[in-house]
Design an enzyme around this catalytic site. Structure first.
Site, PDB file in Angstrom:
ATOM      1  N   ASP A  80      12.544  -8.326   3.344  1.00  0.00           N
ATOM      2  CA  ASP A  80      11.939  -6.969   2.994  1.00  0.00           C
ATOM      3  C   ASP A  80      13.442  -6.324   1.363  1.00  0.00           C
ATOM      4  OD1 ASP A  80      12.432  -4.990   2.038  1.00  0.00           O
ATOM      5  OD2 ASP A  80      11.666  -3.610   4.134  1.00  0.00           O
ATOM      6  N   ARG A 118     -12.190   1.459  -1.960  1.00  0.00           N
ATOM      7  CA  ARG A 118     -10.963   0.458  -0.455  1.00  0.00           C
ATOM      8  C   ARG A 118     -10.595  -0.948  -0.887  1.00  0.00           C
ATOM      9  NH1 ARG A 118     -13.309   0.271   4.019  1.00  0.00           N
ATOM     10  NH2 ARG A 118     -14.231   1.980   3.905  1.00  0.00           N
ATOM     11  N   LYS A 158      11.268   3.861  -2.648  1.00  0.00           N
ATOM     12  CA  LYS A 158      12.264   3.805  -2.554  1.00  0.00           C
ATOM     13  C   LYS A 158      12.487   3.672  -4.593  1.00  0.00           C
ATOM     14  CE  LYS A 158      12.157   4.621   1.473  1.00  0.00           C
ATOM     15  NZ  LYS A 158      12.489   2.878   2.197  1.00  0.00           N
ATOM     16  N   TYR A 192      15.051  -1.730   8.575  1.00  0.00           N
ATOM     17  CA  TYR A 192      14.768  -0.686   8.176  1.00  0.00           C
ATOM     18  C   TYR A 192      13.977   0.219   9.633  1.00  0.00           C
ATOM     19  CZ  TYR A 192      11.415   3.501   7.134  1.00  0.00           C
ATOM     20  OH  TYR A 192      11.550   5.035   7.179  1.00  0.00           O
TER      21      TYR A 192
END
Ligand SMILES: *Cc1c(COP(=O)(O)O)cnc(C)c1O
Length: 390
Positions: free
Chosen positions: A184, A65, A209, A119
């Protein structure tokens, strides 16, 4: 830092510079969750250093982590492509955006100024205030006036999902003053646009994407300066939205073909945008000035009929894959946005969003042409029935 290299070179070499010296060609996948250390004093010092500024621990890794070497290769490569000092990867694009908001909220800077459309889920995260932030929606011209002492972030997308509306990022960055601008860049990718060169401080990607590019891996990443990256790593460590090492491997591999894929798909998309614009069954086409592989268009007939009629093109949400996808934003990707807000942002109920892939453009056009024919045909039948019924 090594001397700057062209984007196409970085795409295949960044994050891999040590491989030949290690005697391997493909990047190793490190699936370790933990790392043995007989030196707990040294490990304590590395943990203290991470707690202080979130810098990647020097020396051996500590725990999955805190950081993972395979994921770090992807982060290094993406930072090189975006021209930033650092990049921090997350499990998804939404986990990446959440981490940015949490960093600012933790500093008491809970107010976000944002420009629609974004989005759908980004819009929802801000509008619902799920992480305790408060959003003011503005036109680009209203950004400066909307800033408050507690404004921690300005957020934009360009080209925006799903309308492909473009912003002058340089002017937007200027209006932000000292408030960090998050752009973005999922739709443009660093192949077409590097927002940091225009004044953005943070660049967000849904790596799901184009960066992955094959529709088989989810991820998110923020490219930024090392100071902000440190805070993002601390939030990632404390909240746990890490990218899996296998995903890190696939995303690094995806980056190596990113310039070639984006250019080839963009040339298909530009051709389809031209044909759609000349087609009487289509009332409006949106295609960005900077190009890209996304096309949005409004149909005269029923958009649901187009979705139901495609055969080669896959009717599915998401984008950026090697194959072509189509979806109806008002029903799917932007369903979660209030209908009035959605329409106000230019997302018409007749809008379809096409993510153009690498198929032969004639095959794609044949499928679209036939699907549009079905839609307008049925629309005509319905209209004739309405006329017949008086
Ligand atoms: C898909 C998408 C996101 C969210 O990314 P996930 O990886 O699905 O969490 C954010 N921004 C844009 C522009 C997107 O298209």
């Amino acid at each position: 830092m090594p001397a700057p290299r062209a984007l196409a070179t970085e795409a295949v070499h960044a994050g891999r510079d040590d491989l030949a010296r290690q005697g391997v060609h493909a990047p190793p996948i490190d699936l370790s969750t933990t790392y043995p250390s007989y030196d707990s004093r040294g490990e304590a010092a590395r943990i203290d250093a991470f707690a202080a500024d979130g810098a990647e621990p020097e020396g051996p890794p500590v725990y999955g982590r805190l950081g993972n070497p395979t994921v770090a290769r992807f982060e290094t490569a993406l930072a090189r492509l975006e021209g930033t000092e650092s990049a921090v990867a997350f499990a998804t694009g939404m986990a990446a955006l959440s981490a940015v908001l949490l960093v600012r909220n933790a500093m008491g800077l809970r107010h976000v100024v944002a420009v629609r459309p974004l989005y759908g889920c980004s819009d929802h995260l801000l509008t619902a205030g799920l992480l305790g932030s408060e959003v003011t929606w503005v036109d680009p011209a209203g950004i400066a006036d909307a800033l408050r002492p507690d404004t921690g972030l300005v957020m934009v997308e360009s080209p925006a999902n799903p309308t492909l509306a473009e912003l002058d990022l340089r002017a937007v960055a200027h209006a932000c003053g000292s408030v960090p601008l998050l752009a973005d860049n999922t739709f443009a990718t660093p192949v077409l646009q590097r927002p940091v060169e225009q004044g953005a401080r943070l660049v967000l990607h849904s790596a799901t994407k184009y960066l992955g590019g094959h529709g088989d891996v989810m991820g998110g990443v923020v490219a930024c300066d090392e100071e902000f990256a440190g805070r993002l790593r601390q939030v990632r460590f404390a909240t746990g939205g890490v990218l899996h090492p296998l995903a890190g491997y696939l995303l690094l591999r995806g980056l190596s073909t990113l310039p070639v894929r984006v250019r080839a798909a963009s040339s298909n998309a530009a051709e389809l945008a031209g044909r759609l614009a000349a087609d009487p069954r289509v009332t409006c086409v949106h295609y960005p000035r900077i190009g890209g592989a996304m096309v949005a268009f409004e149909v005269a007939g029923d958009p649901h009929d187009v979705i139901a009629s495609v055969r080669l093109i896959t009717p599915a949400v998401s984008l950026g894959s090697v194959d072509t996808l189509i979806q109806h934003p008002a029903s799917i990707s932007h369903r979660i946005v209030d209908a009035d807000d959605r329409r106000g942002a230019g997302v018409s109920d007749r809008l379809l969003r096409l993510s153009v892939g690498l198929e032969d453009v004639e095959d794609l056009w044949a499928d679209l042409d036939r699907a549009l024919g079905t839609a307008s045909g049925r629309g005509r039948v319905l209209r004739e029935a309405a006329v017949a019924n008086g």
